[in-house]
Design a protein around this motif. Sequence first.
Motif, PDB file in Angstrom:
ATOM      1  N   ASN A   6       0.835  -1.201   0.000  1.00 11.57           N
ATOM      2  CA  ASN A   6       0.000   0.000   0.000  1.00 11.57           C
ATOM      3  C   ASN A   6       0.876   1.260   0.000  1.00 11.57           C
ATOM      4  O   ASN A   6       0.659   2.192  -0.770  1.00 11.57           O
ATOM      5  CB  ASN A   6      -0.912  -0.028   1.230  1.00 11.57           C
ATOM      6  CG  ASN A   6      -2.036   0.971   1.119  1.00 11.57           C
ATOM      7  OD1 ASN A   6      -2.558   1.198   0.034  1.00 11.57           O
ATOM      8  ND2 ASN A   6      -2.407   1.573   2.235  1.00 11.57           N
ATOM      9  N   TYR A   7       1.921   1.253   0.856  1.00 14.53           N
ATOM     10  CA  TYR A   7       2.857   2.386   0.929  1.00 14.53           C
ATOM     11  C   TYR A   7       3.515   2.624  -0.417  1.00 14.53           C
ATOM     12  O   TYR A   7       3.641   3.741  -0.894  1.00 14.53           O
ATOM     13  CB  TYR A   7       3.959   2.094   1.956  1.00 14.53           C
ATOM     14  CG  TYR A   7       3.697   2.745   3.297  1.00 14.53           C
ATOM     15  CD1 TYR A   7       3.392   4.105   3.395  1.00 14.53           C
ATOM     16  CD2 TYR A   7       3.786   2.006   4.469  1.00 14.53           C
ATOM     17  CE1 TYR A   7       3.143   4.683   4.621  1.00 14.53           C
ATOM     18  CE2 TYR A   7       3.538   2.572   5.705  1.00 14.53           C
ATOM     19  CZ  TYR A   7       3.215   3.916   5.773  1.00 14.53           C
ATOM     20  OH  TYR A   7       2.971   4.482   6.986  1.00 14.53           O
ATOM     21  N   ASP A  13       2.731   7.023  -6.592  1.00  7.64           N
ATOM     22  CA  ASP A  13       1.791   8.024  -7.101  1.00  7.64           C
ATOM     23  C   ASP A  13       2.073   9.394  -6.461  1.00  7.64           C
ATOM     24  O   ASP A  13       1.192  10.229  -6.336  1.00  7.64           O
ATOM     25  CB  ASP A  13       0.358   7.566  -6.796  1.00  7.64           C
ATOM     26  CG  ASP A  13      -0.632   8.152  -7.788  1.00  7.64           C
ATOM     27  OD1 ASP A  13      -0.192   8.633  -8.847  1.00  7.64           O
ATOM     28  OD2 ASP A  13      -1.831   8.157  -7.473  1.00  7.64           O
ATOM     29  N   HIS A  14       3.362   9.572  -6.030  1.00  9.89           N
ATOM     30  CA  HIS A  14       3.836  10.834  -5.436  1.00  9.89           C
ATOM     31  C   HIS A  14       2.989  11.273  -4.254  1.00  9.89           C
ATOM     32  O   HIS A  14       2.652  12.443  -4.108  1.00  9.89           O
ATOM     33  CB  HIS A  14       3.891  11.952  -6.485  1.00  9.89           C
ATOM     34  CG  HIS A  14       4.620  11.517  -7.717  1.00  9.89           C
ATOM     35  ND1 HIS A  14       5.970  11.232  -7.711  1.00  9.89           N
ATOM     36  CD2 HIS A  14       4.180  11.268  -8.969  1.00  9.89           C
ATOM     37  CE1 HIS A  14       6.333  10.841  -8.919  1.00  9.89           C
ATOM     38  NE2 HIS A  14       5.262  10.836  -9.698  1.00  9.89           N
ATOM     39  N   GLY A  15       2.606  10.300  -3.442  1.00 10.02           N
ATOM     40  CA  GLY A  15       1.901  10.614  -2.200  1.00 10.02           C
ATOM     41  C   GLY A  15       0.511  11.193  -2.363  1.00 10.02           C
ATOM     42  O   GLY A  15      -0.031  11.798  -1.443  1.00 10.02           O
ATOM     43  N   ARG A  16      -0.073  11.033  -3.551  1.00 15.23           N
ATOM     44  CA  ARG A  16      -1.421  11.570  -3.736  1.00 15.23           C
ATOM     45  C   ARG A  16      -2.405  10.918  -2.796  1.00 15.23           C
ATOM     46  O   ARG A  16      -2.337   9.713  -2.568  1.00 15.23           O
ATOM     47  CB  ARG A  16      -1.881  11.372  -5.181  1.00 15.23           C
ATOM     48  CG  ARG A  16      -1.603  12.633  -5.935  1.00 15.23           C
ATOM     49  CD  ARG A  16      -2.209  12.633  -7.312  1.00 15.23           C
ATOM     50  NE  ARG A  16      -1.267  13.342  -8.132  1.00 15.23           N
ATOM     51  CZ  ARG A  16      -0.737  12.896  -9.235  1.00 15.23           C
ATOM     52  NH1 ARG A  16      -1.084  11.741  -9.700  1.00 15.23           N
ATOM     53  NH2 ARG A  16       0.143  13.596  -9.903  1.00 15.23           N
ATOM     54  N   LYS A  17      -3.304  11.722  -2.240  1.00 13.57           N
ATOM     55  CA  LYS A  17      -4.193  11.232  -1.195  1.00 13.57           C
ATOM     56  C   LYS A  17      -5.120  10.118  -1.668  1.00 13.57           C
ATOM     57  O   LYS A  17      -5.447   9.201  -0.934  1.00 13.57           O
ATOM     58  CB  LYS A  17      -5.032  12.388  -0.663  1.00 13.57           C
ATOM     59  CG  LYS A  17      -4.619  12.778   0.757  1.00 13.57           C
ATOM     60  CD  LYS A  17      -5.652  13.659   1.342  1.00 13.57           C
ATOM     61  CE  LYS A  17      -5.436  13.786   2.851  1.00 13.57           C
ATOM     62  NZ  LYS A  17      -6.285  14.784   3.407  1.00 13.57           N
ATOM     63  N   LYS A  18      -5.512  10.197  -2.944  1.00 12.24           N
ATOM     64  CA  LYS A  18      -6.557   9.275  -3.420  1.00 12.24           C
ATOM     65  C   LYS A  18      -6.029   7.894  -3.787  1.00 12.24           C
ATOM     66  O   LYS A  18      -6.790   6.961  -4.016  1.00 12.24           O
ATOM     67  CB  LYS A  18      -7.302   9.891  -4.608  1.00 12.24           C
ATOM     68  CG  LYS A  18      -8.334  10.893  -4.154  1.00 12.24           C
ATOM     69  CD  LYS A  18      -9.551  10.863  -5.043  1.00 12.24           C
ATOM     70  CE  LYS A  18     -10.699  11.627  -4.401  1.00 12.24           C
ATOM     71  NZ  LYS A  18     -11.334  12.536  -5.305  1.00 12.24           N
TER      72      LYS A  18
END
Length: 227
Positions: A6-7, A13-18
């Motif tokens: 998951n991490y 995805d460059h830490g995107r929230k979604k």
Amino acid sequence: MLIESNYKEIEEDHGRKKSGMSFEEVIEECKLFYLAGQETTASLLIWAMVLLCMHPSWQTLAREEVFQVFGNHKPEFDDLNHLKLVSKILHETLRLYSSIPVLTRATYKETKLGEISIPPGILVSLPILMVHQDHEYWGDDAEEFNPDRFSHGLSKASSNNEVSFFPFSWGPRICIGQNFALMEAKLTLAMILQNFTFELSADYVHAPTVGITIQPQYGAHLILHNI
Ligand code: HEM
């Protein structure tokens, strides 16, 4: 493993929230794995043992195979696929006592099923256990325990191709743990056969009862003897 992957997905995805799953979703997935994996495999193992008590000649043959493959050594993962007879016994157990006897689906749009057109919002039952014992597909001895019917593989066990055997469901929502479950069951049954002979206790009452999984209503009273 789940948290790690998951991490990774979130990082990629460059830490995107979604992207990835939330903490709550990870917890729910863990609960699902526990619920979906524990009762089902336990049900498979218990019915396999009950059937091997009822058919002691199969119990003897299965034990002979386990000793042939592993001797007195602890079963190793790499050799599990040599347990052909134990595999057949587990498949035959899943046919007669399919851990999950019925699946339900709901239509969310008008759906065509063969000749039938089903409107949205209808619950459709998939009676796994009934199909597994249908004489049309499995012959006159459909109710009998005969692991040899799986001798030529899953797809040739019944007369109407492989879809008459679907203990792990079918299609996009097929059980994600099926290979793991069969490996786990093979390993456990092999270790039990290696260390014990077993028989039904005189107070065992054969009363399979259907909830989410098939359970022995009054318990499975087995007597184990050390080898
Ligand atoms: C004998 C053992 C097992 C049987 C008979 C079994 C059977 C099934 C069936 C019939 C489904 C489909 C449910 C549906 O479509 O409504 C399912 C789904 C699932 N199973 Fe298993 N299962 C077994 C073991 C396991 C194990 C050991 C795990 C995990 C380690 C597992 C994880 C799952 C998960 C996560 C789903 C949901 C998949 C999804 O909805 O996409 N199962 N299982």
